[in-house]
Design a protein around this motif. Structure first.
Motif, short mmCIF file in Angstrom:
data_model
loop_
_atom_site.label_atom_id
_atom_site.label_comp_id
_atom_site.label_asym_id
_atom_site.label_seq_id
_atom_site.Cartn_x
_atom_site.Cartn_y
_atom_site.Cartn_z
N LEU A 84 0.75 -1.21 0.18
CA LEU A 84 -0.13 0.01 -0.18
C LEU A 84 0.78 1.33 0.01
N ALA A 85 2.07 1.24 0.50
CA ALA A 85 3.09 2.32 0.58
C ALA A 85 3.40 2.67 -0.95
N TYR A 86 3.60 1.57 -1.79
CA TYR A 86 3.83 1.77 -3.24
C TYR A 86 2.68 2.39 -4.01
N ALA A 87 1.40 1.84 -3.51
CA ALA A 87 0.08 2.34 -4.33
C ALA A 87 -0.34 3.70 -3.86
N GLN A 88 0.07 4.17 -2.59
CA GLN A 88 -0.62 5.23 -1.95
C GLN A 88 -0.39 6.59 -2.81
N ILE A 93 -4.80 8.59 -1.49
CA ILE A 93 -5.24 8.86 -0.07
C ILE A 93 -4.20 8.19 0.69
N GLY A 94 -4.38 8.18 1.89
CA GLY A 94 -3.19 7.67 2.81
C GLY A 94 -3.46 6.15 2.99
N VAL A 95 -2.37 5.50 3.62
CA VAL A 95 -2.26 4.22 3.90
C VAL A 95 -3.31 3.46 4.47
N GLN A 96 -3.70 4.14 5.77
CA GLN A 96 -4.54 3.77 6.47
C GLN A 96 -6.19 3.65 5.81
N GLN A 97 -6.46 4.72 5.25
CA GLN A 97 -7.68 4.86 4.47
C GLN A 97 -7.56 3.89 3.23
N LEU A 98 -6.62 3.58 2.73
CA LEU A 98 -6.43 2.74 1.37
C LEU A 98 -6.71 1.41 1.93
N ARG A 99 -6.14 0.99 3.10
CA ARG A 99 -6.42 -0.29 3.48
C ARG A 99 -7.89 -0.52 3.78
N THR A 100 -8.52 0.24 4.09
CA THR A 100 -10.33 0.08 4.32
C THR A 100 -10.78 0.03 3.05
N GLN A 101 -10.36 0.30 1.77
CA GLN A 101 -10.90 0.59 0.70
C GLN A 101 -10.49 -0.32 -0.64
N VAL A 102 -9.81 -1.40 -0.22
CA VAL A 102 -9.50 -2.31 -1.12
C VAL A 102 -9.04 -3.62 -0.47
N ARG A 103 -9.55 -4.58 -1.33
CA ARG A 103 -9.55 -6.02 -1.01
C ARG A 103 -9.03 -6.97 -1.98
N ALA A 104 -8.19 -7.93 -1.62
CA ALA A 104 -7.70 -8.99 -2.78
C ALA A 104 -8.49 -10.23 -2.46
N GLU A 105 -8.67 -10.88 -3.60
CA GLU A 105 -9.28 -12.34 -3.73
C GLU A 105 -8.75 -12.94 -4.72
N THR A 106 -8.74 -14.50 -4.35
CA THR A 106 -8.14 -15.32 -5.37
C THR A 106 -8.92 -16.57 -5.57
#
Length: 231
Positions: A84-88, A93-106
């Motif tokens: 998330l630090a690379y994507a921020q 948006i900030g890392v903390q907010q980004l963590r709540t707005q993204v999910r990964a599934e496989t």
């Protein structure tokens, strides 16, 4: 004069209290749920979701099963602080907010990772998904020589045209069903309490009747006193 006095007397009207039907909680609760669900759907801001896909590709000396295993591992670190630090910067948006707005599934059967971004704007959701997908591909490909697997972007996320959150009619329908269910459960529980009270009252009546039956009558008291005086 008598007629005048009669006219001055207030007329008494009989007040008839109509008891509501026993099923009134069902429509009342359903209407309340409909109003609450509709208000929630109108007042809540719409939320959009966009998904980007990356795939784990093995090199010539790596087995496909290895790529499948690395896809599971990369899906777990897609929401890590380093990724998330690379994507921020690109997400904005900030890392903390980004963590709540993204999910990964496989999937356990496919080496593909679905990265979904959510936001109040359609373009923001697509930017989040693409930023995290690019950051995950960049960080994983740095170790591709050692792992024998690299991540490639399979499909970029595009801005959705419709929100992913429930609309006002759908929220109202859900509230209507929930309210009707609660009203029905309340109707089922209410007669049970009433029957319990009636059974308790019926159990008390025989006991009281038995106590009164065991008491001597008034005539028996007088006859007993007369016999004692004669003796």
């Amino acid at each position: 004069m008598a007629d005048t006095a009669d006219q001055k007397k207030p007329t008494r009207r009989r007040r008839v209290r109509l008891a509501p039907p026993a099923w009134w909680p069902l429509p009342a609760a359903a209407l309340l749920g409909l109003a609450a669900g509709g208000a929630y759907g109108v007042l809540k801001a719409p939320e959009y979701a966009a998904t980007s896909y990356v795939v784990a590709v093995p090199n010539e000396t790596t087995e496909p099963a290895t790529a499948l295993g690395f896809a599971q591992a990369y899906a777990r670190i897609a929401t890590s602080s380093s990724t998330l630090a690379y994507a921020q910067p690109r997400a904005g948006i900030g890392v903390q907010q980004l963590r709540t707005q993204v999910r990964a599934e496989t999937s356990p059967e496919s080496p593909m990772i679905a990265i979904t971004g959510t936001s109040k704007s359609a373009s923001g959701a697509a930017d989040i998904a693409n930023a995290v997908a690019d950051a995950l591909s960049l960080s994983s490909n740095q170790a591709a020589k050692n792992t024998g697997v690299q991540l490639l972007l399979f499909s970029q996320a595009v801005a959705p045209s419709d929100p992913a959150s429930a609309s006002a009619p759908l929220s109202g329908a859900v509230g209507l069903c929930a309210g009707g269910l609660l009203g029905g459960l309340w109707m089922l529980a209410r007669p049970a309490r009433r029957r319990t009270r009636e059974e308790a009252a019926e159990a008390v009546v025989p006991v009281v009747a038995g106590e009164f039956a065991s008491l001597p009558a008034q005539g028996d008291h007088s006859e007993t006193k007369e016999k004692e005086s004669v003796r």
